[in-house]
Design a protein around this motif. Structure first.
Motif, PDB file in Angstrom:
ATOM      1  N   SER A 138      43.892  43.380  40.936  1.00  0.00           N
ATOM      2  CA  SER A 138      42.675  42.913  41.607  1.00  0.00           C
ATOM      3  C   SER A 138      41.527  43.886  41.325  1.00  0.00           C
ATOM      4  O   SER A 138      40.378  43.477  41.181  1.00  0.00           O
ATOM      5  N   ASN A 139      41.865  45.159  41.172  1.00  0.00           N
ATOM      6  CA  ASN A 139      40.842  46.148  40.813  1.00  0.00           C
ATOM      7  C   ASN A 139      40.295  45.880  39.409  1.00  0.00           C
ATOM      8  O   ASN A 139      39.080  45.834  39.201  1.00  0.00           O
ATOM      9  N   ARG A 191      50.807  41.289  46.851  1.00  0.00           N
ATOM     10  CA  ARG A 191      51.320  42.426  47.625  1.00  0.00           C
ATOM     11  C   ARG A 191      50.354  43.604  47.580  1.00  0.00           C
ATOM     12  O   ARG A 191      50.725  44.705  47.181  1.00  0.00           O
ATOM     13  N   THR A 192      49.108  43.336  47.954  1.00  0.00           N
ATOM     14  CA  THR A 192      48.134  44.411  48.077  1.00  0.00           C
ATOM     15  C   THR A 192      48.329  44.998  49.467  1.00  0.00           C
ATOM     16  O   THR A 192      47.588  44.693  50.397  1.00  0.00           O
ATOM     17  N   TYR A 226      42.242  42.766  47.686  1.00  0.00           N
ATOM     18  CA  TYR A 226      42.518  41.328  47.623  1.00  0.00           C
ATOM     19  C   TYR A 226      41.334  40.510  48.148  1.00  0.00           C
ATOM     20  O   TYR A 226      40.792  39.653  47.447  1.00  0.00           O
ATOM     21  N   TRP A 227      40.925  40.789  49.373  1.00  0.00           N
ATOM     22  CA  TRP A 227      39.837  40.001  49.963  1.00  0.00           C
ATOM     23  C   TRP A 227      38.538  40.204  49.193  1.00  0.00           C
ATOM     24  O   TRP A 227      37.818  39.267  48.893  1.00  0.00           O
ATOM     25  N   ARG A 228      38.250  41.474  48.891  1.00  0.00           N
ATOM     26  CA  ARG A 228      36.982  41.775  48.245  1.00  0.00           C
ATOM     27  C   ARG A 228      36.890  41.105  46.867  1.00  0.00           C
ATOM     28  O   ARG A 228      35.845  40.599  46.482  1.00  0.00           O
ATOM     29  N   CYS A 234      38.914  31.231  50.668  1.00  0.00           N
ATOM     30  CA  CYS A 234      40.179  30.580  51.035  1.00  0.00           C
ATOM     31  C   CYS A 234      41.363  31.186  50.305  1.00  0.00           C
ATOM     32  O   CYS A 234      41.318  31.438  49.111  1.00  0.00           O
ATOM     33  N   TRP A 235      42.442  31.437  51.050  1.00  0.00           N
ATOM     34  CA  TRP A 235      43.671  31.914  50.404  1.00  0.00           C
ATOM     35  C   TRP A 235      44.828  30.950  50.661  1.00  0.00           C
ATOM     36  O   TRP A 235      45.975  31.310  50.578  1.00  0.00           O
TER      37      TRP A 235
END
Lengths: 349, 249
Positions: free
Chosen positions: A186-187, A209-210, A219-221, B65-66
């Protein structure tokens, strides 16, 4: 004068242990098979590290300098340990440069080996030049070249990152999660979007699995700020139509097969046990656990211990580990190794 | 071999032989057993879709959304019609599976805006807004005719913007006319009869007069100009985001 601690491996864990020992005035001998210290973050050319966002060459480089400039650390580069014998407080190690080291105790900070993607031929690594690994993408950033398709140097318009390459896969005997690849991917995805805003980045995952505090910051960012797209699918194969890479799989959330063209496919490669672990295990007479990592003693009663008294272990030698935790374990192992350097009588008084 | 699970395949994806010459890709596959399933492979993503929906009011947070499915589990309409699945549509939009989304174009507008999804969503996607934006997108792109609720909104807004006031009778009449419905419907008659029974003479005179006189809020001109400018700006932005050359109306 107490004997030094022998540290095998000059990556984050070994550097951290050597520095910790020197801080309390304890001598150590640091042996590394490479010609330069720093471990994978330096040799494999990592770019910005998780979670600090600082360049590996700056921060791990500083750890190297700190150790190399310390008179209490005797550094042997391009060297391995040939034989090792003795008891806690009184070990003798023969190095392959002919030198002999008397050591009170030993810390194995021998790290890991990157998974070789050639072992998953269906995903095209080694067949198509534009199929690369996360390590290669790190190098594209750290070299300053930026993300380019190796085949013709063009900027990719669409990149797929495949997670769990060499992890969580019974077919190839990798029954572990490599712990860091989700966060690293993700980075990398965010870094690609930052460098090439027109490039779409897709991450194909089985689970994300962050862990811990990487949830929102990675993940969110990556989703919310960088519009990275996550698709729940384990890719079946990567082929080519002559122009683009063709990624085939099943999008499990819509129950439909997918055949999608990409410019570049990145394997998020896992962390294998160090390829030398069989040799290391036999030289130091320590047990390996079932996957080939160095077996740890009980965390509760013998933190940093191995199956052999006086021989300790830290970092990714014990299994997939983050850089930050490897550094912490290096310090922990230094503490444990001190048990044998302090004269028993003095300690009791 | 018969296809045992034929019921799971969408009828339009089945190709059935008639027993006579039946040729697919140049190969004669005639025979009583010759039922084939068309390829259902998704071949590419339409990467503009998410940005287009996000550009419309309500769609701003779709990228969060996830796919946990909380919205669909909470959904009022889903309880009645399992095909109404906001989680699924958000996924199709985000990955750009346009053809798949268009299959459901005739049910997406059925969201009743109860906002249960908005309250349950752990990532603050505001799925209700996404449903609204998606319905709007389908209309703007010409995939669906304007829904009655869109027409009602237009009639209502037109009158407010023009006069600064609302005249219910006129809104109702225009709405019915514009949606091609008869002015005299059962429920309208019932309402009229009940009103006559109570004989609210002042209101009835008022309503009657409103057919001829359209009073305005005093000093409305400047407000009207500002609102019109804003609405035009917004609509131009939406058309631009959706790459529509022609004005929406």
């Amino acid at each position: 004068m107490s004997k030094p601690v022998l540290i095998v491996g000059g990556g984050p864990a070994g550097l951290s242990a050597a520095h910790a020992l020197a801080t309390v005035g304890q001598k150590s001998v640091l042996v590394d098979k490479q010609q330069t210290l720093g471990g994978h973050p330096i040799h494999s050319g990592y770019a910005k590290l998780v979670p600090s966002g600082e360049w590996a060459r700056d921060v791990i480089g500083a750890m190297v300098d700190r150790v190399e400039q310390n008179a209490l650390v005797e550094v042997h580069k391009g060297t391995t340990v040939k034989s090792f014998a003795g008891e806690p407080g009184n070990f003798t190690a023969e190095l392959d440069d002919g030198k002999s080291v008397e050591a009170a105790s030993t810390i194995l900070a021998t790290g890991f080996t990157h998974f070789d993607s050639i072992n998953k031929p269906e995903w095209g690594f080694g067949t198509y030049p534009d199929v690369v690994t996360t390590t290669q993408v790190e190098q594209m950033f750290s070299s300053g070249a930026g993300v380019r398709c190796p085949s013709d140097g063009r900027k990719p318009k669409r990149v797929a990152i495949l997670l769990c390459v060499g992890s969580r896969d019974r077919q190839i005997g990798r029954e572990w999660c490599s712990k860091i690849c989700c966060t690293v991917s993700s980075n990398i995805a965010m870094e690609i979007r930052e460098e090439l805003p027109d490039c779409h980045v897709y991450i194909y995952y089985m689970d994300i699995r962050t862990f811990g505090l990487y949830e929102d910051t990675y993940y969110w960012r990556s989703q919310e700020e960088f519009k990275v797209k996550y698709i729940k699918a384990r890719i079946a194969e990567v082929t080519s139509d002559g122009e683009k890479l063709i990624v085939k799989g099943e999008d499990t959330l819509v129950k439909r097969p997918i055949t999608i063209p990409f410019d570049m496919v990145v394997h998020a490669i896992g962390m294998d046990p160090n390829v030398d672990n069989m040799v290391i295990g036999s030289i130091f007479d320590v047990k390996l656990q079932k996957h080939g990592h160095i077996e740890k003693a009980s965390t509760y009663s013998a933190m940093s211990g191995t199956s052999r008294p006086g021989v300790y272990v830290a970092g990714a030698a014990t299994g997939p580990e983050t850089i930050d935790d490897s550094i912490a374990q290096g310090q922990a192992a230094a503490m444990a190794a001190m048990t044998h350097t302090v004269p028993v009588k003095a300690a009791a008084e | 071999m018969p296809i045992h699970e034929k019921s799971l395949i969408r009828p339009e994806d089945l190709v059935e032989g008639s027993g006579e010459a039946h040729i697919i890709d140049g190969v004669d596959v005639s025979g009583h057993w010759s039922t084939f399933i068309k390829s259902r492979v998704v071949k590419d993503y339409n990467e503009d879709m998410e940005a287009e929906i996000a550009a419309l009011p309500g769609g701003e947070f779709i990228h969060r959304c996830w796919q946990c499915g909380s919205c669909t589990n909470a959904c009022t309409v889903n309880a009645i019609n399992p095909d109404f699945n906001p989680r699924y549509w958000i996924y199709l939009i985000r990955t750009g599976m346009e053809e798949e989304l268009l299959r459901d174009k005739d049910i997406i507008w059925q969201c009743v805006s109860c906002h249960k999804c908005s309250y349950t969503c752990p990532r603050d996607v505001l799925p209700e807004g996404v449903m609204k934006a998606t319905a709007h997108w389908l209309e703007l792109k010409g995939h669906t005719p304007k829904s009655h609720s869109t027409v009602f909104d237009e009639v209502f807004a037109e009158q407010v913007i023009k006069t600064g006031k609302i005249e219910e009778g006129r809104v109702l009449r225009r709405f019915l006319t514009r949606t091609g419905q008869p002015l005299l419907q059962g429920w309208v008659l019932t309402m009229a009869l009940r009103m006559i029974r109570h004989f609210p003479i002042k209101l009835m005179i008022h309503m009657g007069l409103a057919n001829f006189i359209h009073p305005r809020t005093s000093g409305w001109g400047r407000a009207r100009a500002a609102i019109e400018e804003y609405v035009e700006e917004q609509e131009a932005e939406h058309r631009k985001a959706l790459k529509l050359d022609q004005p929406a109306e």
